[in-house]
Design a protein around this motif. Structure first.
Motif, PDB file in Angstrom:
ATOM      1  N   GLU A   1       0.812  -1.224   0.000  1.00  0.00           N
ATOM      2  CA  GLU A   1       0.000   0.000   0.000  1.00  0.00           C
ATOM      3  C   GLU A   1       0.840   1.266   0.000  1.00  0.00           C
ATOM      4  O   GLU A   1       0.398   2.293  -0.491  1.00  0.00           O
ATOM      5  CB  GLU A   1      -0.953  -0.002   1.197  1.00  0.00           C
ATOM      6  CG  GLU A   1      -1.927  -1.164   1.136  1.00  0.00           C
ATOM      7  CD  GLU A   1      -3.187  -0.955   1.947  1.00  0.00           C
ATOM      8  OE1 GLU A   1      -3.533   0.189   2.244  1.00  0.00           O
ATOM      9  OE2 GLU A   1      -3.815  -1.974   2.297  1.00  0.00           O
TER      10      GLU A   1
ATOM     11  N   THR B   1     -11.443   2.330   5.994  1.00  0.00           N
ATOM     12  CA  THR B   1     -10.035   2.696   5.859  1.00  0.00           C
ATOM     13  C   THR B   1      -9.182   1.439   5.943  1.00  0.00           C
ATOM     14  O   THR B   1      -9.447   0.560   6.759  1.00  0.00           O
ATOM     15  CB  THR B   1      -9.639   3.658   7.012  1.00  0.00           C
ATOM     16  OG1 THR B   1     -10.618   4.671   7.067  1.00  0.00           O
ATOM     17  CG2 THR B   1      -8.279   4.261   6.795  1.00  0.00           C
ATOM     18  N   SER B   2      -8.134   1.378   5.130  1.00  0.00           N
ATOM     19  CA  SER B   2      -7.352   0.147   5.111  1.00  0.00           C
ATOM     20  C   SER B   2      -6.587  -0.047   6.420  1.00  0.00           C
ATOM     21  O   SER B   2      -6.269   0.919   7.122  1.00  0.00           O
ATOM     22  CB  SER B   2      -6.380   0.164   3.932  1.00  0.00           C
ATOM     23  OG  SER B   2      -5.108   0.566   4.361  1.00  0.00           O
ATOM     24  N   HIS B   3      -6.295  -1.309   6.713  1.00  0.00           N
ATOM     25  CA  HIS B   3      -5.581  -1.622   7.961  1.00  0.00           C
ATOM     26  C   HIS B   3      -4.188  -1.010   7.962  1.00  0.00           C
ATOM     27  O   HIS B   3      -3.643  -0.694   9.013  1.00  0.00           O
ATOM     28  CB  HIS B   3      -5.527  -3.139   8.171  1.00  0.00           C
ATOM     29  CG  HIS B   3      -4.728  -3.878   7.128  1.00  0.00           C
ATOM     30  ND1 HIS B   3      -5.157  -4.010   5.821  1.00  0.00           N
ATOM     31  CD2 HIS B   3      -3.526  -4.495   7.189  1.00  0.00           C
ATOM     32  CE1 HIS B   3      -4.250  -4.684   5.128  1.00  0.00           C
ATOM     33  NE2 HIS B   3      -3.244  -4.989   5.937  1.00  0.00           N
TER      34      HIS B   3
ATOM     35  N   SER C   1      -8.359  -3.588  -1.211  1.00  0.00           N
ATOM     36  CA  SER C   1      -9.247  -2.796  -0.357  1.00  0.00           C
ATOM     37  C   SER C   1      -9.980  -1.722  -1.150  1.00  0.00           C
ATOM     38  O   SER C   1     -10.755  -0.975  -0.596  1.00  0.00           O
ATOM     39  CB  SER C   1      -8.461  -2.164   0.789  1.00  0.00           C
ATOM     40  OG  SER C   1      -7.526  -1.270   0.280  1.00  0.00           O
TER      41      SER C   1
ATOM     42  N   SER D   1      -4.709  -0.084  -2.081  1.00  0.00           N
ATOM     43  CA  SER D   1      -4.466  -1.464  -2.495  1.00  0.00           C
ATOM     44  C   SER D   1      -5.668  -1.933  -3.301  1.00  0.00           C
ATOM     45  O   SER D   1      -6.788  -1.532  -3.017  1.00  0.00           O
ATOM     46  CB  SER D   1      -4.270  -2.390  -1.299  1.00  0.00           C
ATOM     47  OG  SER D   1      -5.512  -2.830  -0.852  1.00  0.00           O
TER      48      SER D   1
END
Ligand SMILES: Cc1ncc(COP(=O)(O)O)c(C=O)c1O
Length: 382
Positions: free
Chosen positions: A150, A331-333, A325, A322
């Motif tokens: 990411e 929201t991405s991890h 996602s 990414s």
């Protein structure tokens, strides 16, 4: 169209496609068959395996062909976890791994394994001190990605390997899916990683191809059982054309790496300087010390989709941070783990370079980005 989403996937190289078609036409026999045609396709398969083994500095018998990077990662974790649980059930990974690792660890946790997740700093890098503190006698696997998909953070794989091998008997698995062909990653004698995952479609080979390679003879519990192909570790008729295409793409990626990396570094530096011109409006997540082919950034208060669509109208293809996602709204991890200013969290975009990009693509991106900023934010004249 200017394609700047190479970390999601790449366009297969023409030579790779040609090899794939040729093998399909001439060597379609089952490599397990004992007739002449089968022996010939098995010989090609062995050659592809040898080429990959050489590129990774291991032996041919230590290279398994899989059907994706996801499968390689899953097989590494399950295979090792299930074959080593007599020694312990403790696994360490990082909180910014790809879902193909994180979901596998979640499942292993539900089966009684104990998982520790290493934190990362603002640049997305783990702390070796934290790793040292978490290693235990019963740790069986440490799985650390080489380059984060990411935002391009590079993890200190060699130092982590040294620490792990000095401290316990755990195996180090490295998800090298975003680094192979962009940074050196190979087995290193008695040091370094024990298992490496790579994926074909990130290196201009075909989707649905992957490799899981081992430093030494694989001692993992088979993940897919059946006819006993791939040394009994991954059953299913082996896809020889895909394997040959993968080996070819891997060789091309390593041969061209110095030239490509020089381009990527120049473009990444240029874009860092470019984004700095927007002051507080643009936050760049990727560090100048990160992998040069991935640049992630966010525009204050703008949603990712809005920017993607505005750029797309101008023929520039980028993605949210990414591909996995990008269709999810949360929201991405990885973004969560970086502890970013909340005004930037919703709009993280990723530009990722590949072998086909040119200087002109980067210039076009900059020009169109300025136009989009004027359109969406009005006040920019730079
Ligand atoms: C770091 C990383 N690991 C694993 C994967 C999964 O690979 P594949 O798409 O081949 O399943 C990806 C794909 O984006 C990735 O970036």
């Amino acid at each position: 169209m200017i394609y700047l989403d190479n970390s999601a996937t790449t366009k297969p190289h023409k030579e790779v496609l040609q090899a794939f078609i040729q093998v399909n036409e001439q060597y379609f026999a089952n490599p397990s068959s004992i007739h002449k045609a089968g022996v010939e396709s098995n010989a090609l398969l062995t050659k592809a395996r040898e080429q990959l083994a050489q590129l990774l500095n291991t032996e041919e018998k230590n290279v398994l062909f899989t059907a994706s990077g996801t499968e390689s990662n899953n097989a590494a974790l399950y295979g090792l976890a299930k074959s080593s649980d007599f020694r312990g059930k403790h696994i360490i990974t990082t909180e910014i791994e790809h879902p193909s690792i994180l979901e596998a660890t979640k499942r292993l946790a539900s089966e009684g394994y104990e998982i520790d997740y290493l934190k990362v700093d603002k640049q997305g890098v783990i702390s070796l001190d934290e790793l040292r503190a978490k290693l235990r006698k019963d740790t069986i696997i440490v799985s650390i990605m080489h380059v984060n998909n990411e935002m391009g953070a590079i993890q200190p794989i060699e130092q982590a390997a040294e620490l792990i091998h000095e401290t316990c008997q755990a195996m180090l698995h490295v998800d090298a899916i975003q680094s192979f062909g962009k940074l050196p990653i190979r087995f290193n004698g008695e040091k370094g990683p024990d298992l490496i995952s790579i994926s074909g479609h990130k290196i201009h080979a075909l989707k649905g191809t992957g490799v899981l390679a081992f430093r030494k003879k694989p001692q993992v519990k088979p993940f897919i059982v059946g006819g006993g192909q791939e040394f009994g570790l991954r059953s299913g008729t082996v896809a020889v054309p895909q394997a040959v295409a993968m080996a070819k793409a891997a060789r091309l990626a390593i041969e061209a790496m110095p030239q490509h990396v020089e381009n990527y570094k120049r473009w990444a530096n240029d874009l860092h300087d470019f984004f700095a011109r927007f002051g507080e409006e643009v936050y760049v997540l990727s560090s100048r010390n990160g992998a040069p082919h991935i640049m992630s950034f966010s525009v204050r208060g703008l949603k990712g989709e809005v920017l993607i669509n505005a750029l797309q109208k101008r023929d520039i293809i980028v993605s949210t941070s990414s591909a996995c996602s990008s269709k999810q709204t949360k929201t991405s991890h990885v973004v969560e783990a970086l502890n970013m200013d909340s005004r930037f969290k919703n709009g993280v975009l990723r530009i990722s370079f590949g072998a086909n990009n040119t200087d002109a693509d980067i210039e076009a991106f900059k020009k169109q980005f300025i136009a989009v900023m004027k359109e969406l934010k009005g006040e920019f004249t730079s």
